[in-house]
Structures are given as structure tokens and as C-alpha cells.
Design an enzyme around this catalytic site. Sequence first.
Site, PDB file in Angstrom:
ATOM      1  N   ARG A 166       0.872  -1.170   0.000  1.00 58.28           N
ATOM      2  CA  ARG A 166       0.000   0.000   0.000  1.00 58.28           C
ATOM      3  C   ARG A 166       0.911   1.224   0.000  1.00 58.28           C
ATOM      4  O   ARG A 166       2.019   1.188   0.527  1.00 58.28           O
ATOM      5  CB  ARG A 166      -0.893   0.022   1.242  1.00 58.28           C
ATOM      6  CG  ARG A 166      -1.802  -1.191   1.395  1.00 58.28           C
ATOM      7  CD  ARG A 166      -2.590  -1.104   2.692  1.00 58.28           C
ATOM      8  NE  ARG A 166      -3.529  -2.229   2.848  1.00 58.28           N
ATOM      9  CZ  ARG A 166      -3.244  -3.360   3.470  1.00 58.28           C
ATOM     10  NH1 ARG A 166      -2.037  -3.533   4.024  1.00 58.28           N
ATOM     11  NH2 ARG A 166      -4.146  -4.330   3.563  1.00 58.28           N
ATOM     12  N   LYS A 189      -2.242  -2.735   7.948  1.00 57.43           N
ATOM     13  CA  LYS A 189      -3.488  -2.333   8.609  1.00 57.43           C
ATOM     14  C   LYS A 189      -3.680  -3.125   9.890  1.00 57.43           C
ATOM     15  O   LYS A 189      -3.398  -4.320   9.940  1.00 57.43           O
ATOM     16  CB  LYS A 189      -4.677  -2.577   7.686  1.00 57.43           C
ATOM     17  CG  LYS A 189      -4.834  -1.534   6.579  1.00 57.43           C
ATOM     18  CD  LYS A 189      -6.129  -1.759   5.828  1.00 57.43           C
ATOM     19  CE  LYS A 189      -6.368  -0.666   4.785  1.00 57.43           C
ATOM     20  NZ  LYS A 189      -7.632  -0.890   4.055  1.00 57.43           N
ATOM     21  N   HIS A 257      -2.742   2.747  -5.961  1.00 54.41           N
ATOM     22  CA  HIS A 257      -3.293   1.513  -5.411  1.00 54.41           C
ATOM     23  C   HIS A 257      -3.534   0.477  -6.508  1.00 54.41           C
ATOM     24  O   HIS A 257      -3.529  -0.735  -6.245  1.00 54.41           O
ATOM     25  CB  HIS A 257      -4.590   1.790  -4.656  1.00 54.41           C
ATOM     26  CG  HIS A 257      -4.962   0.709  -3.686  1.00 54.41           C
ATOM     27  ND1 HIS A 257      -4.209   0.422  -2.566  1.00 54.41           N
ATOM     28  CD2 HIS A 257      -5.994  -0.178  -3.686  1.00 54.41           C
ATOM     29  CE1 HIS A 257      -4.757  -0.582  -1.903  1.00 54.41           C
ATOM     30  NE2 HIS A 257      -5.843  -0.970  -2.565  1.00 54.41           N
ATOM     31  N   ARG A 260      -0.831  -2.042  -6.730  1.00 54.89           N
ATOM     32  CA  ARG A 260      -0.964  -3.162  -5.785  1.00 54.89           C
ATOM     33  C   ARG A 260      -1.916  -4.213  -6.364  1.00 54.89           C
ATOM     34  O   ARG A 260      -1.643  -5.417  -6.286  1.00 54.89           O
ATOM     35  CB  ARG A 260      -1.464  -2.628  -4.446  1.00 54.89           C
ATOM     36  CG  ARG A 260      -1.781  -3.685  -3.382  1.00 54.89           C
ATOM     37  CD  ARG A 260      -2.080  -2.958  -2.072  1.00 54.89           C
ATOM     38  NE  ARG A 260      -2.914  -3.725  -1.165  1.00 54.89           N
ATOM     39  CZ  ARG A 260      -2.457  -4.583  -0.255  1.00 54.89           C
ATOM     40  NH1 ARG A 260      -1.155  -4.813  -0.164  1.00 54.89           N
ATOM     41  NH2 ARG A 260      -3.286  -5.211   0.559  1.00 54.89           N
ATOM     42  N   HIS A 283      -4.000  -9.432   3.552  1.00 56.12           N
ATOM     43  CA  HIS A 283      -5.456  -9.466   3.673  1.00 56.12           C
ATOM     44  C   HIS A 283      -5.850 -10.329   4.866  1.00 56.12           C
ATOM     45  O   HIS A 283      -5.359 -11.442   5.029  1.00 56.12           O
ATOM     46  CB  HIS A 283      -6.094 -10.052   2.411  1.00 56.12           C
ATOM     47  CG  HIS A 283      -6.076  -9.122   1.241  1.00 56.12           C
ATOM     48  ND1 HIS A 283      -6.233  -9.556  -0.065  1.00 56.12           N
ATOM     49  CD2 HIS A 283      -5.928  -7.775   1.170  1.00 56.12           C
ATOM     50  CE1 HIS A 283      -6.191  -8.515  -0.878  1.00 56.12           C
ATOM     51  NE2 HIS A 283      -6.013  -7.430  -0.159  1.00 56.12           N
ATOM     52  N   TYR A 292      -9.464 -11.162  -6.923  1.00 49.92           N
ATOM     53  CA  TYR A 292      -8.552 -11.175  -8.063  1.00 49.92           C
ATOM     54  C   TYR A 292      -8.821 -12.353  -8.995  1.00 49.92           C
ATOM     55  O   TYR A 292      -8.534 -12.283 -10.189  1.00 49.92           O
ATOM     56  CB  TYR A 292      -7.096 -11.185  -7.588  1.00 49.92           C
ATOM     57  CG  TYR A 292      -6.751  -9.919  -6.844  1.00 49.92           C
ATOM     58  CD1 TYR A 292      -6.604  -8.716  -7.522  1.00 49.92           C
ATOM     59  CD2 TYR A 292      -6.625  -9.903  -5.458  1.00 49.92           C
ATOM     60  CE1 TYR A 292      -6.329  -7.538  -6.849  1.00 49.92           C
ATOM     61  CE2 TYR A 292      -6.345  -8.732  -4.777  1.00 49.92           C
ATOM     62  CZ  TYR A 292      -6.202  -7.556  -5.476  1.00 49.92           C
ATOM     63  OH  TYR A 292      -5.936  -6.390  -4.797  1.00 49.92           O
TER      64      TYR A 292
END
Length: 311
Positions: A166, A189, A257, A260, A283, A292
Site C-alpha cells: 500500500r 493495517k 493503489h 498493488r 489481507h 482477483y
Amino acid sequence: MSAEGSLAISPAARDALQTWLETQSALMDWSDRTVEAYRGDLGEFLAFIALHEGGTQGMAALARVGVSDMRAWMARSRASGVGPRSLARKLSAVKSFYRWLADREGFDATAVLSARSPKYQRKLPRPLAEADAAQILAQVGEQDARQWISARDIAVVTLLYGCGLRISEALSLTAEALPLGESLRILGKGQKERVVPVIAPARRAVEVYLDLCPWPMEPGAPVFRAVKGGALAPRTIQAAMAKARAQMGLPASATPHALRHSFATHLLNAGGDLRAIQELLGHASLATTQAYTAVDSARLMDVYRKAHPRG
């Protein structure tokens, strides 16, 4: 939220919301923007419940919320123009708050937690084509005549595409991460740590930048610097990408982004394991990474439709 709605929220409910926000923000390392988004969503819900019950009634009104109350709130939200995707987000916030509140206050929150989220079409990630991703890395470096800034911008976008970072993760790197080795420890995150491999082109791009950077890499200092030596802001890279994509004729979705997204999609297309890609991206849920696979399926169907003979 209307002034009337804001006043209808009881002091106890307001205090509970503030405590929850502070607790979750500390646990999840939320940004100020995220905190305010939750405050807005939950404030609107609390105000609705208070007015729906006839006015300020304290915590008891929250414990009494039933299925009909939830349906009324969702119907009112839709009638006021809130789309299904936004309503799903708001409902998720309400459920998170209620899990915590019910545990603290000792009441049954089944009516709230069982509320069904509205269905909506999830937006698929929009990666760049491999050729466009490769070209934009160089194109970004042509947006500033100053050699060190050009090298800096190339290094940042190469990390985004080459390591799946990110932009906040790339720009939070400090001198302690140098020199870059074959792997990099990233704090993502929710303060979740992961280790990502660093490909040789990314290491070289960072080395070129460091050789040209006029600012010393002292302990604790950010790796990527702004013109005056402070930490580089995301908007600077976003602006460089915007100029580059305009020159290349790429859509507005070609953002930092998107690099990514491109990392994940191109890795998956090359035979990468979905679980491994989940770990690389950081994730929390495999379902997020599975988006994806939908991108790849959509691409294949588009090829099929164009190639299939029509009777």
C-alpha cells in the site's frame, strides 16, 4: 445528521460510542478519517433509534432494538438515497458496535446482529495490463526534472508494483529498513506484520534514489523525502501517477493503489497460489484476495465473447 437527531442521542449512548471508537481505534490503528466515518455512521443510527422511540431514552432504548426497528432504519436510509453498498457498510459498523455494547451492558443483540446486509455488486479491482504497468513505472519518473525526485518517484511506484505494498506502507519505511534485502518486514493495517519479498528491480530503484537523495538517512528518518526533507505525502505520488496516466491515455483507475492490484493479478495469472498472495498482501480474509480470481475470470470471458463466432 440533523440537529434534532444529534440532540436526541442520550449522553450515555454518546459516551458509549466515544468509548467504543477510542477502544477500536487503539486496537485497529484507525486513521482519523476512519474514526470520523464510524462516528458519522453510528451517530446517524443512534439518532434514528432515539427519534424512532420517541426521543432521548438512554441506553435502554438501544437494548430494546428489534427486527422491526432495524428494518425501519434500513428503509429510511434507502429512502434518503443511501445506496446498497453504503448501507452494507453502515450496517457492518452498527453490528460491530453492538457486539461490543451487548457484551458490556449484558443484553441480547440478536435482532441487530441477524439483520441481513443488502445485496450489491462488488467492485472488482482494476489492475493495469502488464505492459502498461511496466511503462508507467518509467513514465512516473519523467514528471519532474530534478533527478533525485525522479528517482524517488520511480522507487516508490516500483515498490508498490514489485512488492504489492500500500502507498502508506511504502511511505512509512524508515532508515532502519535500509539497505533493502531480499525481504522486507511491513506493518500493515491493524498493526498486522507481514514479510514480503523484495525483487531485484525494486532494490535497485531504491539504491539509485538513495545515491541521489540530498537528505541524510538518520535513524528514524523516513526513507522517502519531500522536497524540503520531510516525509513524502501520498498526494505527491498520486499527482505524479495522474500526470503519467494522462500522458499514456490510461483511465482514472490507474492510481498508485492500482499497482498493488496489478501485483496481485499478475502474480495470480502467472500461477501464484491464492493463499500465498493473501499473505503477501496482508489481507485478513481470503475472500478479499479471491476478488482477483474474479478479475481473471472477467478477463477470460471478455476474450471469449470477442473470439466466439456468432450465428
